[in-house]
Design an enzyme around this catalytic site. Structure first.
Site, mmCIF file in Angstrom:
data_model
loop_
_atom_site.group_PDB
_atom_site.id
_atom_site.type_symbol
_atom_site.label_atom_id
_atom_site.label_comp_id
_atom_site.label_asym_id
_atom_site.label_seq_id
_atom_site.Cartn_x
_atom_site.Cartn_y
_atom_site.Cartn_z
ATOM 1 N N ASN A 88 0.799 -1.212 0.000
ATOM 2 C CA ASN A 88 0.000 0.000 0.000
ATOM 3 C C ASN A 88 0.840 1.275 0.000
ATOM 4 O OD1 ASN A 88 -2.526 1.698 0.668
ATOM 5 N ND2 ASN A 88 -1.177 2.101 2.420
ATOM 6 N N SER A 140 -4.111 2.480 -8.671
ATOM 7 C CA SER A 140 -4.902 3.716 -8.693
ATOM 8 C C SER A 140 -5.746 3.759 -9.954
ATOM 9 C CB SER A 140 -3.973 4.931 -8.667
ATOM 10 O OG SER A 140 -4.703 6.131 -8.873
ATOM 11 N N TYR A 157 3.332 9.517 -11.182
ATOM 12 C CA TYR A 157 2.487 8.716 -10.288
ATOM 13 C C TYR A 157 1.668 7.707 -11.097
ATOM 14 C CZ TYR A 157 -1.177 7.842 -6.748
ATOM 15 O OH TYR A 157 -2.066 7.258 -5.857
ATOM 16 N N ALA A 158 1.057 8.178 -12.175
ATOM 17 C CA ALA A 158 0.258 7.297 -13.030
ATOM 18 C C ALA A 158 1.122 6.197 -13.643
ATOM 19 C CB ALA A 158 -0.432 8.106 -14.129
ATOM 20 N N LYS A 161 1.861 3.576 -10.905
ATOM 21 C CA LYS A 161 0.671 2.799 -10.561
ATOM 22 C C LYS A 161 0.273 1.866 -11.707
ATOM 23 C CE LYS A 161 -0.089 4.338 -6.393
ATOM 24 N NZ LYS A 161 0.012 3.435 -5.217
ATOM 25 N N ILE A 189 -10.660 8.858 -2.891
ATOM 26 C CA ILE A 189 -10.935 8.308 -1.564
ATOM 27 C C ILE A 189 -10.570 9.356 -0.519
ATOM 28 C CG2 ILE A 189 -10.448 6.454 0.073
ATOM 29 C CD1 ILE A 189 -11.784 5.470 -2.501
#
Length: 251
Positions: A88, A140, A157-158, A161, A189
């Protein structure tokens, strides 16, 4: 009496990791938390112990390969087995391709993607030797969409992920049928991280304009899926990714 099960949760001090750790503890898992946030991790440990389960805390940078091997070995010694690994740990990266420095890109990949490799590499041999185990990694929605305008969702980040999804599919073939491995792709979230990036301030507008279920997601929405992946029997699911976003169709 059903023997105790154990789980490792990286990035378990707060947010989605904390919620998943508590949900797993309620299902009878002893929990090992791995994080750099020692104060928050101690709080989560107390909450797990209040549920009657054992909890261990390891202050560690999840991108450190050698430290991952040390941590997993200590968990194996303490609990006797490792039934579930939840990758995580993650790090936001708001910079775009024209602004990001090489070290910032490398760090984003290391925390979000390499950390998954580190802990799977350490835990998988132990799971194989004990006859089975399960792994889930938090990816994500941005892995599928390429990101939106929110601060955590720029290209680095993309990219990291999305790498989790490829790793999950490939390792499902390598580690099956003994180990099941899947990925979870949360949308928007409500967590401490999201609040810090002022994402939730846009929640009401997003709920009206682009989330079919009309609300921002909660940590428990993700945690319940993680518990299912950790405990469902029988389970004929591996190499898959699951989107938890309330059908976020226009953001």
């Amino acid at each position: 009496m059903t023997p105790s099960r154990s789980a490792i949760v990286t990035g378990g001090a707060r947010g989605i990791g904390r919620g998943c750790a508590l949900a797993l503890a309620r299902q009878g898992f002893d929990i090992a938390l791995v994080d750099l946030l020692s104060k928050e991790m101690d709080r989560t440990r107390g909450e797990i112990e209040a549920l009657g389960r054992h909890a261990l805390c390891f202050e560690a940078d999840t991108s450190d390969f050698a430290r991952a091997r040390q941590v997993v070995a200590e968990i194996q010694t303490a609990f006797g087995r490792i039934d579930f690994l939840l990758n995580n740990a993650g790090k936001a990266q708001p910079k775009g391709i024209l602004d990001i420095a090489e070290d910032e890109y490398d760090r984003t990949i290391a925390i979000n993607l390499k950390s998954c490799f580190n802990y799977i590499h350490a835990a998988a041999p132990l799971m194989l030797a004990q006859g089975g185990g399960r792994i889930a990694s938090i990816s994500s929605l941005n892995a599928l969409s390429g990101g939106v305008t929110a601060a955590v969702s720029r290209f680095a980040y993309a990219t990291a992920k999305a790498g989790i999804l490829g790793m999950t599919r490939a390792l499902a073939k390598e580690l099956g049928p003994t180990i099941l491995i899947n990925a979870v792709c949360p949308g928007l979230i409500e967590t401490e991280l999201a609040k810090n990036h002022v994402i939730i301030e846009r929640g009401a507008q997003l709920a009206r304009e682009g989330i079919a279920l009309g609300r921002v997601g909660k940590v428990d929405d993700v945690a319940q899926l993680v518990v299912f992946l950790a405990t469902s029997e029988p389970c004929f699911i591996t190499g898959q990714h699951f989107v938890v976003d309330g059908f976020q169709y226009h953001v």
